[in-house]
Design a protein around this motif. Structure first.
Motif, PDB file in Angstrom:
ATOM      1  N   GLY A  33     103.410  78.880  -2.866  1.00 17.34           N
ATOM      2  CA  GLY A  33     102.276  78.764  -3.770  1.00 17.34           C
ATOM      3  C   GLY A  33     101.413  80.016  -3.743  1.00 17.34           C
ATOM      4  N   THR A  34     100.145  79.840  -4.059  1.00 14.69           N
ATOM      5  CA  THR A  34      99.196  80.945  -4.046  1.00 14.69           C
ATOM      6  C   THR A  34      99.112  81.544  -2.647  1.00 14.69           C
ATOM      7  N   ASN A  35      99.084  82.862  -2.579  1.00 12.60           N
ATOM      8  CA  ASN A  35      99.117  83.544  -1.288  1.00 12.60           C
ATOM      9  C   ASN A  35      98.401  84.881  -1.408  1.00 12.60           C
ATOM     10  N   PRO A  36      98.157  85.579  -0.284  1.00 15.54           N
ATOM     11  CA  PRO A  36      97.381  86.827  -0.338  1.00 15.54           C
ATOM     12  C   PRO A  36      98.120  88.028  -0.907  1.00 15.54           C
ATOM     13  N   TRP A  37      99.439  87.919  -1.211  1.00 20.99           N
ATOM     14  CA  TRP A  37     100.192  89.119  -1.529  1.00 20.99           C
ATOM     15  C   TRP A  37     100.672  89.210  -2.971  1.00 20.99           C
ATOM     16  N   PHE A  38     101.056  88.095  -3.589  1.00 22.74           N
ATOM     17  CA  PHE A  38     101.667  88.152  -4.919  1.00 22.74           C
ATOM     18  C   PHE A  38     101.532  86.794  -5.593  1.00 22.74           C
ATOM     19  N   PRO A  39     101.881  86.681  -6.883  1.00 18.93           N
ATOM     20  CA  PRO A  39     101.802  85.389  -7.566  1.00 18.93           C
ATOM     21  C   PRO A  39     102.744  84.364  -6.944  1.00 18.93           C
ATOM     22  N   PRO A  40     102.526  83.090  -7.224  1.00 18.38           N
ATOM     23  CA  PRO A  40     103.397  82.045  -6.677  1.00 18.38           C
ATOM     24  C   PRO A  40     104.858  82.233  -7.096  1.00 18.38           C
ATOM     25  N   ALA A  41     105.750  81.632  -6.337  1.00 18.50           N
ATOM     26  CA  ALA A  41     107.192  81.665  -6.572  1.00 18.50           C
ATOM     27  C   ALA A  41     107.720  83.085  -6.735  1.00 18.50           C
ATOM     28  N   ASP A  43     110.115  86.552  -6.053  1.00 19.13           N
ATOM     29  CA  ASP A  43     111.552  86.721  -5.849  1.00 19.13           C
ATOM     30  C   ASP A  43     111.825  87.025  -4.374  1.00 19.13           C
ATOM     31  N   TYR A  44     113.104  87.093  -4.043  1.00 16.51           N
ATOM     32  CA  TYR A  44     113.509  87.272  -2.644  1.00 16.51           C
ATOM     33  C   TYR A  44     112.931  88.543  -2.054  1.00 16.51           C
ATOM     34  N   TRP A  45     113.014  89.658  -2.778  1.00 15.60           N
ATOM     35  CA  TRP A  45     112.631  90.955  -2.214  1.00 15.60           C
ATOM     36  C   TRP A  45     111.139  91.034  -1.948  1.00 15.60           C
ATOM     37  N   ASN A  46     110.330  90.394  -2.776  1.00 18.65           N
ATOM     38  CA  ASN A  46     108.897  90.339  -2.501  1.00 18.65           C
ATOM     39  C   ASN A  46     108.594  89.391  -1.347  1.00 18.65           C
ATOM     40  N   PHE A  47     109.311  88.284  -1.323  1.00 14.23           N
ATOM     41  CA  PHE A  47     109.020  87.247  -0.337  1.00 14.23           C
ATOM     42  C   PHE A  47     109.262  87.734   1.090  1.00 14.23           C
ATOM     43  N   ILE A  48     110.253  88.603   1.296  1.00 16.44           N
ATOM     44  CA  ILE A  48     110.561  89.037   2.664  1.00 16.44           C
ATOM     45  C   ILE A  48     109.701  90.214   3.113  1.00 16.44           C
ATOM     46  N   THR A  49     108.799  90.706   2.266  1.00 20.72           N
ATOM     47  CA  THR A  49     107.992  91.878   2.637  1.00 20.72           C
ATOM     48  C   THR A  49     106.570  91.519   3.041  1.00 20.72           C
ATOM     49  N   ILE A  50     106.309  90.235   3.254  1.00 22.44           N
ATOM     50  CA  ILE A  50     104.932  89.832   3.563  1.00 22.44           C
ATOM     51  C   ILE A  50     104.666  89.956   5.065  1.00 22.44           C
ATOM     52  N   TRP A  51     103.503  89.468   5.488  1.00 19.90           N
ATOM     53  CA  TRP A  51     103.080  89.484   6.878  1.00 19.90           C
ATOM     54  C   TRP A  51     103.069  90.902   7.440  1.00 19.90           C
ATOM     55  N   ASP A  52     103.695  91.138   8.576  1.00 23.43           N
ATOM     56  CA  ASP A  52     103.603  92.452   9.218  1.00 23.43           C
ATOM     57  C   ASP A  52     104.301  93.550   8.434  1.00 23.43           C
ATOM     58  N   GLY A  53     105.181  93.177   7.516  1.00 25.94           N
ATOM     59  CA  GLY A  53     105.817  94.194   6.682  1.00 25.94           C
ATOM     60  C   GLY A  53     104.785  95.044   5.955  1.00 25.94           C
ATOM     61  N   ARG A  54     103.684  94.445   5.545  1.00 28.88           N
ATOM     62  CA  ARG A  54     102.627  95.201   4.851  1.00 28.88           C
ATOM     63  C   ARG A  54     101.883  96.115   5.824  1.00 28.88           C
TER      64      ARG A  54
END
Length: 394
Positions: A33-41, A43-54
């Motif tokens: 859902g809503t999160n600090p990095w990108f819109p909900p849902a 794609d895979y490549w955005n989803f795996i770059t969150i948390w410490d990746g940033r």
């Protein structure tokens, strides 16, 4: 696959495991859902770059702050000094060479390092186990519930590669050859201190075997004792390299405790050895059982370390696991990230494979690991705010 080259077997096992993890990530991303990095849902490549990746991206693109950020009370806030420099440095270099974005470069490095780590882990396991059992050890490492971290832009895969390489060279008693690998490992993640502790204990043990009242006449041991100066050199270099990053943070910021203050910014408390384990124990189990919980946990770990399969790992791998767990007991603040912090204990995967040769047992372990991957990704990687604020970090 039994007749295929070992490197092809290990590589295919790791790739297959990562494809399963990718499917789990994709399924979880659909429900993000809503999160600090990108819109909900995403794609895979955005989803795996969150948390410490940033954070690694920030370190790669902007470097490290010369002035520690503080809040209105003068307490150091979260910043890039908590993230060792080797991984973001490599990401920045690959991005400059290829033109890829920083996060894409970091992801590529993590995936390649994870694949290479699987190969080195197999060679390490072959030092103490047969081919089939060593390969099952690689299967367990590749499917471990936290193994999805090996395909995201975190430094874990690079650290496991360098750690496995360091352990392999130490097991083979190629101490001088291990020096550059260990130095790189010390700049990937904070595993240098427990590695130095392991080498120190190993050095004392070799001295005792060489000069103690019950000297061994084993030729292999005599050859090892003949390399005591090389082991001592590796110990000294590792100790220096293990402290290098906090010293660099001190030199860059002018604050002797810059690294420690940054690390504790995530826990919201100062660093007091052992105390966080009792605090967490009381929070989870109450004022009485909570005090006993760390002792019970330590006792269970000791029982595992003296079990027959773990004893078969050999002196060096057992010393590493004991030293690393001791390091965690002294310095770690146990919380949801603790699961990820246990990954350097990967030699215990071989002990698990040695426990039984039963296909039913080994297959059940893999199935349970894959199911727990779903739990880890959905519970910890997918972002969800807690009712009182904050979140559970992976």
């Amino acid at each position: 696959m039994a007749g295929w080259p070992w490197w092809l077997q290990a590589a295919l096992i790791f790739i297959a495991a990562r494809l399963v993890s990718a499917a789990i990530f994709v399924a979880a991303a659909i429900h993000q859902g809503t999160n600090p990095w990108f819109p909900p849902a995403p794609d895979y490549w955005n989803f795996i770059t969150i948390w410490d990746g940033r954070w690694y991206q920030q370190a790669a693109e902007n470097g490290y702050p010369s002035v520690l950020p503080v809040d209105q009370n003068g307490v150091v806030k979260e910043n890039a000094w908590a993230f060792y420099a080797l991984f973001p440095f490599l990401g920045r270099g690959l991005s400059a060479i290829t033109g890829l974005g920083t996060l894409q470069s970091l992801t590529l490095i993590a995936m390649v390092a994870g694949l290479c780590a699987a190969l080195v882990v197999y060679r390490l396991f072959r030092e103490v186990a047969g081919r089939r059992t060593a390969m099952w050890g690689v299967v367990f490492v590749s499917t471990f519930p936290i193994s999805p971290i090996l395909q995201v832009p975190y430094a874990e895969s690079l650290n496991i590669l360098l750690l496995a390489g360091s352990l392999l060279l130490v097991v083979r008693r190629k101490y001088l050859a291990a020096i550059p690998v260990v130095v790189l490992m010390c700049f990937s993640r904070p595993t240098g201190v427990p590695f130095a502790a392991m080498l120190g204990i190993l050095f004392l043990w070799r001295l005792w075997q060489r000069f103690g009242p019950r000297r061994s006449t084993d030729a292999n041991l005599a050859d090892s004792n003949g390399r005591l100066p090389s082991l001592a050199a590796l110990l000294v270099v590792t100790g220096i390299a293990a402290l290098a990053w906090p010293v660099i943070a001190w030199a860059a910021t002018g604050d002797p405790a810059a690294y420690t203050k940054t690390e504790t910014a995530w826990r919201g408390d100062s660093l007091v050895p052992f105390k966080p384990w009792f605090d967490t124990g009381r929070m989870l189990f109450g004022p009485v059982l909570g005090v006993l919980a760390p002792f019970v946990f330590t006792g269970l770990f000791v029982l595992a370390m003296i079990s027959r399969p773990v004893r078969a790992l050999g002196t060096e791998l057992r010393l590493w696991c004991a030293s690393y767990m001791g390091y965690l007991l002294v310095f770690l603040h146990p919380q949801t990230s603790t699961f990820r912090m246990l990954l350097p204990l990967f030699p215990l995967a071989l002990g698990a494979a040695m426990l039984s040769k039963s296909k039913a047992y080994r297959g059940t372990v893999v199935v349970m690991f894959l199911l727990l991957q779903i739990v880890w990704v959905v519970w910890l990687w997918a972002w969800a705010p807690l009712p009182g604020g904050g979140d559970y970090p992976p």
